[in-house]
Design an enzyme around this catalytic site. Sequence first.
Site, PDB file in Angstrom:
ATOM      1  N   GLU A   1     -57.866  54.439 -22.010  1.00  0.00           N
ATOM      2  CA  GLU A   1     -57.045  54.342 -23.215  1.00  0.00           C
ATOM      3  C   GLU A   1     -57.909  54.248 -24.464  1.00  0.00           C
ATOM      4  OE1 GLU A   1     -53.043  52.237 -21.416  1.00  0.00           O
ATOM      5  OE2 GLU A   1     -54.612  50.914 -22.160  1.00  0.00           O
TER       6      GLU A   1
ATOM      7  N   CYS B   1     -60.330  52.729 -31.675  1.00  0.00           N
ATOM      8  CA  CYS B   1     -60.959  51.869 -30.674  1.00  0.00           C
ATOM      9  C   CYS B   1     -61.103  52.698 -29.402  1.00  0.00           C
ATOM     10  CB  CYS B   1     -60.070  50.654 -30.441  1.00  0.00           C
ATOM     11  SG  CYS B   1     -60.642  49.562 -29.133  1.00  0.00           S
TER      12      CYS B   1
ATOM     13  N   CYS C   1     -55.992  43.382 -28.469  1.00  0.00           N
ATOM     14  CA  CYS C   1     -57.240  42.930 -27.849  1.00  0.00           C
ATOM     15  C   CYS C   1     -56.989  42.333 -26.462  1.00  0.00           C
ATOM     16  CB  CYS C   1     -57.891  41.887 -28.759  1.00  0.00           C
ATOM     17  SG  CYS C   1     -59.478  41.317 -28.154  1.00  0.00           S
TER      18      CYS C   1
ATOM     19  N   CYS D   1     -58.847  39.236 -20.004  1.00  0.00           N
ATOM     20  CA  CYS D   1     -58.802  40.675 -20.298  1.00  0.00           C
ATOM     21  C   CYS D   1     -58.155  41.468 -19.177  1.00  0.00           C
ATOM     22  CB  CYS D   1     -60.226  41.177 -20.552  1.00  0.00           C
ATOM     23  SG  CYS D   1     -60.288  42.946 -20.926  1.00  0.00           S
TER      24      CYS D   1
ATOM     25  N   CYS E   1     -63.625  39.382 -17.272  1.00  0.00           N
ATOM     26  CA  CYS E   1     -63.295  38.247 -18.143  1.00  0.00           C
ATOM     27  C   CYS E   1     -61.859  37.791 -17.853  1.00  0.00           C
ATOM     28  CB  CYS E   1     -63.436  38.638 -19.608  1.00  0.00           C
ATOM     29  SG  CYS E   1     -65.131  39.082 -20.067  1.00  0.00           S
TER      30      CYS E   1
ATOM     31  N   CYS F   1     -63.624  47.862 -15.734  1.00  0.00           N
ATOM     32  CA  CYS F   1     -64.751  47.060 -16.216  1.00  0.00           C
ATOM     33  C   CYS F   1     -65.238  46.135 -15.107  1.00  0.00           C
ATOM     34  CB  CYS F   1     -64.312  46.235 -17.429  1.00  0.00           C
ATOM     35  SG  CYS F   1     -65.681  45.367 -18.249  1.00  0.00           S
TER      36      CYS F   1
END
Length: 352
Positions: free
Chosen positions: A96, A109, A334, A123, A120, A116
């Site tokens: 995305e 962005c 975010c 996230c 975290c 990933c």
Amino acid sequence: MTPTPQKRILLGLTLEELTTVVTELGMPRFTARQIAGWLYDKRVSEIDEMTNISKANRLLLSEHFEVGRSLPITSELSRDGTRKYLFRVRSGGLVEAVYIPEKDRATLCISSQIGCKMDCLFCMTGKQGFRGNLSAGEILNQVLSVEESPKLTNIVYMGMGEPLDNATNVLSSISVMTASWGLGWSPKRITLSTVGVRRGLERFLGETTCHLAVSLHNPFHEGRLELMPAERGMPLEDTLRMIREADFTGQRRVSFEYIVFEGVNDSLQHAEELARLLRGIPCRINLIPFHQIPGVPLRPLTAQGMERFKGWLEARGYVTTIRTSRGEDISAACGMLSTKEQMAGGASQASH
């Protein structure tokens, strides 16, 4: 029947790499600069559009290469004007990118990985696991292929993935983006966000003059480790040492990203330790509201609490901002980027 091997992609290659390509194919060296012009200035999608290259050489190039441009397969518009795009990359994975319009800037962005590894706690991207690195061309394709591409003013490497865990391809994409033969962007319009991957950060600080944003989120080692498992192998202490040793003279800036969670990292003690840690580093602290995600026992801090934490930092001499939440209604804010559902459903609808 033997499957035809995939052609190589031209998009993302540097002028030096293009020179190697044309030399190997027996073309004149100047053809490399012509190809760069077509890829990055005129932004063509097909080799046959490169009309100042002879037909014979275009055919030869087409036997081994393709441009590598691809349009987003879907887009979703937020009430606040933010638009989220979904791209399918060559491996079949999905990533995305998010367009964020503001009064004086138009920011994109972009993602650097499919998923990933950092995992975290706060996230969504990390919850889908890691499925691979994007090539430099796949990173640049996001910049070139969104509808708003011609009016972009800023690029932030803050989408899916840890950019410096894919340092070679990310740095190649920055090289193309900032070169006079490439997109010709000023490095001061590009910001990269990282948890602090040591080897990648060394390269980023040494090879570019782009802005740096460090994902900090807790100034205490144990507290940061609970939120960010990467703290174990990439301690904040090491990252700050590297930043202190780097050249941040001129216009290059460093900022620290701090998502504030109620009862976790929002106390006066956290503000004091953060101020102590960053002392002597000219920087900005960006406080970010937390966006609730499924299965995570973290809560957002109230607006009043955010202002209080901001006041503590400002009283200690730090330029501190509370970042406005954008695109939350389309899961574009975010920490909310994830293609897990689209992967499960095999997103195949056309762009809209």
